[in-house]
Scaffold this motif. Structure first.
Motif, PDB file in Angstrom:
ATOM      1  N   UNK A  15       0.883  -1.257  -0.085  1.00 51.63           N
ATOM      2  CA  UNK A  15      -0.094   0.059   0.129  1.00 51.63           C
ATOM      3  C   UNK A  15       0.844   1.257   0.037  1.00 51.63           C
ATOM      4  N   UNK A  16       0.667   2.051  -1.049  1.00 47.84           N
ATOM      5  CA  UNK A  16       1.573   3.173  -1.183  1.00 47.84           C
ATOM      6  C   UNK A  16       1.053   4.490  -0.344  1.00 47.84           C
ATOM      7  N   UNK A  22      -1.355  -1.520  -4.119  1.00 47.94           N
ATOM      8  CA  UNK A  22      -0.915  -1.831  -5.763  1.00 47.94           C
ATOM      9  C   UNK A  22      -0.834  -3.425  -5.673  1.00 47.94           C
ATOM     10  N   UNK A  23      -0.757  -4.257  -4.412  1.00 45.70           N
ATOM     11  CA  UNK A  23      -0.836  -5.548  -4.204  1.00 45.70           C
ATOM     12  C   UNK A  23      -1.668  -5.766  -3.117  1.00 45.70           C
ATOM     13  N   UNK A  24      -2.504  -6.691  -3.185  1.00 45.16           N
ATOM     14  CA  UNK A  24      -3.430  -7.098  -2.162  1.00 45.16           C
ATOM     15  C   UNK A  24      -3.639  -8.358  -1.605  1.00 45.16           C
ATOM     16  N   UNK A  58       9.413  -2.832  -0.418  1.00 45.54           N
ATOM     17  CA  UNK A  58       9.190  -3.681   0.944  1.00 45.54           C
ATOM     18  C   UNK A  58       7.529  -3.606   0.924  1.00 45.54           C
ATOM     19  N   UNK A  59       7.217  -4.805   1.006  1.00 48.01           N
ATOM     20  CA  UNK A  59       5.713  -5.079   1.289  1.00 48.01           C
ATOM     21  C   UNK A  59       5.104  -4.350   2.712  1.00 48.01           C
ATOM     22  N   UNK A  60       4.043  -3.988   2.490  1.00 47.10           N
ATOM     23  CA  UNK A  60       3.346  -3.391   3.757  1.00 47.10           C
ATOM     24  C   UNK A  60       3.097  -4.538   4.614  1.00 47.10           C
ATOM     25  N   UNK A  61       2.661  -5.629   4.327  1.00 59.00           N
ATOM     26  CA  UNK A  61       2.636  -6.727   5.071  1.00 59.00           C
ATOM     27  C   UNK A  61       2.641  -7.924   4.275  1.00 59.00           C
ATOM     28  N   UNK A 213      -6.459  -5.632 -10.490  1.00 57.74           N
ATOM     29  CA  UNK A 213      -6.454  -4.893  -9.232  1.00 57.74           C
ATOM     30  C   UNK A 213      -5.720  -5.238  -7.938  1.00 57.74           C
ATOM     31  N   UNK A 214      -4.621  -5.650  -8.310  1.00 62.08           N
ATOM     32  CA  UNK A 214      -3.727  -6.047  -6.908  1.00 62.08           C
ATOM     33  C   UNK A 214      -3.803  -7.308  -6.605  1.00 62.08           C
TER      34      UNK A 214
END
Length: 367
Positions: A15-16, A22-24, A58-61, A213-214
């Protein structure tokens, strides 16, 4: 994660901002030695996913494993991966040989071993005679191969490719697709390629992860994606398809009777359906059958009117209209046994039928 996975993503999100995801929450296992493509429209998250694997983001999670090690927070130089960028990013002040060997110098590999590995890699990509050439003097296809050699000379476990062929013209692009697959098969290196070109992905990938959609809509081999799409998005994105609203009118032998306007067909579905359910039908243009001339009453055949005919080389693409369906597309091979293929004109009357089981039905979500 499986025993054969070289890359595993677990619950990875990026998440930006509060409004830009962006990636879910994606899960993906990439097997050692396979060629997998991340495919989808612009903005679907495929390039971000590649950059997360590379360590540029880096990933948010979530977690990223490479060779069973949690490398979620590792920098790019701490991962056994290399990247071929869309613009190749070659160094104009270095000749071909020095470009290929740049990564070896950073890794402290020099002398005879470096020269041997550079020579072997230039032989592999067919450019041994260009070792001392300036990169500015190379064609686009040659520059692409040098970028590949530079990335592979350090023997990464995984090679990441960010739309590597997008800058090439159509003819050279097709040639380089063959070269890319040959190179990957010969080396046995795991390739992960980002592309928005479905033909490219279908041609050279062992598996394809279709993104939207991610999220990952479906991961499968090319034939399975084409013949057994899991969602209406995959059905519409992979190859040409007629996506049509229909209604279930019954079931028979694991197939569902569906009415699409005046057209009747027996469709497959991976989900349970009941009479009266509203569905979206996916019907490939090549799966529609066309006949001309007087035909006796047959409920399996529906009268239609030709709207237009388009020349597609070895096939003709015919657009027809049937009662209740404004536009329906079918492909007909240009063979000598189908003379009517050459003479169809707008306004001509024809008859359509659909073989049992070739259409796929997806439940239409309520509005």
């Amino acid at each position: 994660m499986t025993d054969t996975s070289v890359v595993s993503l677990r619950g990875v999100s990026k998440r930006y901002t509060e409004s830009i995801l962006s990636v879910d929450n994606i899960d993906l296992d990439i097997a050692s030695g396979e060629f997998i493509s991340l495919l989808g429209p612009s903005g679907c998250g495929k390039t971000t996913t590649l950059r997360l694997i590379a360590g540029f983001e880096g990933p948010t999670s979530g977690q990223i494993f490479i060779d069973g090690r949690d490398l979620t927070d590792a920098p790019p130089f701490g991962r056994p991966v290399n990247t071929v960028f869309q613009d190749y990013a070659l160094f104009p002040h270095l000749n071909v040989s020095d470009n290929v060997g740049f990564g070896l110098s950073l890794a402290g590999v020099g002398g005879a071993e470096a020269r041997t590995r550079i020579r072997e890699m230039l032989d592999l990509v067919g450019l041994a005679d260009k070792a001392k050439a300036r990169v500015q003097d190379l064609s686009g296809g040659q520059q692409q191969r040098i970028a590949m050699a530079r990335a592979l000379v350090c023997r990464p476990r995984v090679l990441l490719l960010d739309e590597p062929l997008s800058a090439l013209d159509a003819h050279l692009r097709q040639h380089m697709q063959v070269e890319l697959k040959r190179l990957q098969s010969q080396l046995g290196t795991t390739f992960v390629m980002v592309t928005h070109d479905q033909t490219e992905a279908l041609s050279i990938s062992d598996r394809i992860a279709v993104m939207r959609n991610g999220r990952i809509e479906q991961v499968a081999g090319p034939a399975e994606l084409y013949d057994q799409p899991a969602t209406t998005f995959v059905a519409g994105f992979i190859g040409a398809s007629n996506l049509l609203p229909g209604e279930v009118t019954g079931a028979d032998s694991n197939l569902f009777r569906v009415k699409v306007g005046a057209l009747q067909m027996m469709a497959r579905s991976d989900q349970p359906l009941r009479t009266g359910d509203q569905v979206t039908i996916s019907l490939r243009p090549e799966d529609l059958r066309l006949e001309t001339g007087p035909i006796s009453a047959d409920p399996a055949k529906t009268q239609a009117t030709v709207v237009q005919t388009l020349f597609h080389g070895r096939s003709l693409r015919i657009q027809v209209r049937v009662p209740g369906v404004d536009a329906l597309t079918l492909d007909l091979p240009r063979d000598g046994n189908a003379q009517h293929n050459q003479t169809l004109r707008p306004g001509d009357g024809v008859y359509l039928s659909v073989a049992p089981g070739v259409a796929r039905a997806f439940p239409t979500p309520p509005i």
